[in-house]
Design a protein around this motif. Structure first.
Motif, PDB file in Angstrom:
ATOM      1  N   VAL A  37      -6.489  64.955 -32.561  1.00 27.33           N
ATOM      2  CA  VAL A  37      -6.960  64.840 -31.320  1.00 27.33           C
ATOM      3  C   VAL A  37      -4.710  65.612 -30.674  1.00 27.33           C
ATOM      4  O   VAL A  37      -3.281  64.776 -31.095  1.00 27.33           O
ATOM      5  N   LYS A  38      -4.488  66.540 -30.414  1.00 26.39           N
ATOM      6  CA  LYS A  38      -3.719  66.912 -29.561  1.00 26.39           C
ATOM      7  C   LYS A  38      -3.407  66.586 -28.543  1.00 26.39           C
ATOM      8  O   LYS A  38      -1.597  66.919 -27.985  1.00 26.39           O
ATOM      9  N   ALA A  39      -3.748  66.229 -27.899  1.00 23.64           N
ATOM     10  CA  ALA A  39      -3.457  66.036 -26.316  1.00 23.64           C
ATOM     11  C   ALA A  39      -4.445  65.177 -25.670  1.00 23.64           C
ATOM     12  O   ALA A  39      -6.134  64.809 -25.996  1.00 23.64           O
ATOM     13  N   ILE A  40      -4.305  64.185 -24.855  1.00 24.94           N
ATOM     14  CA  ILE A  40      -5.466  62.711 -24.099  1.00 24.94           C
ATOM     15  C   ILE A  40      -4.378  63.297 -22.583  1.00 24.94           C
ATOM     16  O   ILE A  40      -3.824  62.877 -22.502  1.00 24.94           O
ATOM     17  N   ALA A  41      -5.892  62.985 -22.255  1.00 25.44           N
ATOM     18  CA  ALA A  41      -5.654  62.689 -20.568  1.00 25.44           C
ATOM     19  C   ALA A  41      -6.463  61.659 -20.798  1.00 25.44           C
ATOM     20  O   ALA A  41      -8.075  61.356 -20.879  1.00 25.44           O
ATOM     21  N   LEU A  42      -6.076  60.515 -19.497  1.00 24.62           N
ATOM     22  CA  LEU A  42      -6.803  59.463 -19.430  1.00 24.62           C
ATOM     23  C   LEU A  42      -7.272  59.008 -18.170  1.00 24.62           C
ATOM     24  O   LEU A  42      -5.697  58.773 -17.267  1.00 24.62           O
ATOM     25  N   TRP A  43      -7.880  58.571 -17.407  1.00 19.80           N
ATOM     26  CA  TRP A  43      -8.103  58.647 -16.275  1.00 19.80           C
ATOM     27  C   TRP A  43      -8.921  57.381 -15.727  1.00 19.80           C
ATOM     28  O   TRP A  43      -9.997  56.821 -16.242  1.00 19.80           O
ATOM     29  N   ALA A  44      -8.273  56.354 -15.524  1.00 19.11           N
ATOM     30  CA  ALA A  44      -8.081  54.822 -14.676  1.00 19.11           C
ATOM     31  C   ALA A  44      -9.022  54.290 -15.701  1.00 19.11           C
ATOM     32  O   ALA A  44      -9.887  53.798 -16.200  1.00 19.11           O
TER      33      ALA A  44
END
Length: 159
Positions: free
Chosen positions: A47-54
């Motif tokens: 995994v090269k990038a992680i976006a976490l929303w709430a």
């Protein structure tokens, strides 16, 4: 933990998809999906990038206490430490974009603040955004701001 296994199986299968680039895998997790994304990223460096929303808490005890008896969880279970993503952040190699609405009642906004601090303490590449007046689904933003930031983040790390 079971959903993270599903995510890891999906990541492993990317190599078999002709038009997919296994060197540019990003994850996006909202709410419980945020916890799933953390767990998966702790188990693989693909995994090269992680976006976490709430995201829900990276501490299993927090989740058990907050969500109460929905799943008959033992909120005082010492085994929760062993399954809490917060205790394995050192294994994450991907940068993280973390977003939290401050009027969220579905997850405690303090959890994102704590996760941000823990990631910074581990020397991780993290950007953190708070959204005053926003709920769990960022409804009042009409997705513009948070979507633009998330796309820019993925463009920076996955293009």
């Amino acid at each position: 933990p079971e959903f993270a296994i599903d995510a890891l199986n999906l990541i492993a299968s990317i190599k078999s998809v002709d038009k997919a680039d296994p060197n540019r895998i990003g994850m996006w997790g909202h709410s419980m999906g945020g916890e799933v994304s953390l767990r998966a990223a702790e188990a693989t460096d693909e995994v090269k990038a992680i976006a976490l929303w709430a995201p829900t808490s990276a501490n299993a005890s927090d989740n058990a206490n907050f969500y109460g008896g929905r799943h008959n969880s033992n909120t005082n279970n010492p085994e929760n430490d062993g399954i809490s993503p917060i205790n394995y952040l050192q294994y994450i190699s991907a940068p993280i974009s973390l977003h939290q609405g401050l009027l969220d009642t579905e997850v405690n906004p303090e959890w994102s603040k704590e996760l941000n601090s823990a990631l910074l303490n581990e020397g991780k590449d993290v950007e953190y955004f708070e959204y005053p007046g926003q709920d769990h689904n960022f409804r009042n933003l009409e997705w513009d701001i948070i979507s633009e930031r998330t796309v820019a983040f993925y463009d920076k790390y996955l293009k």
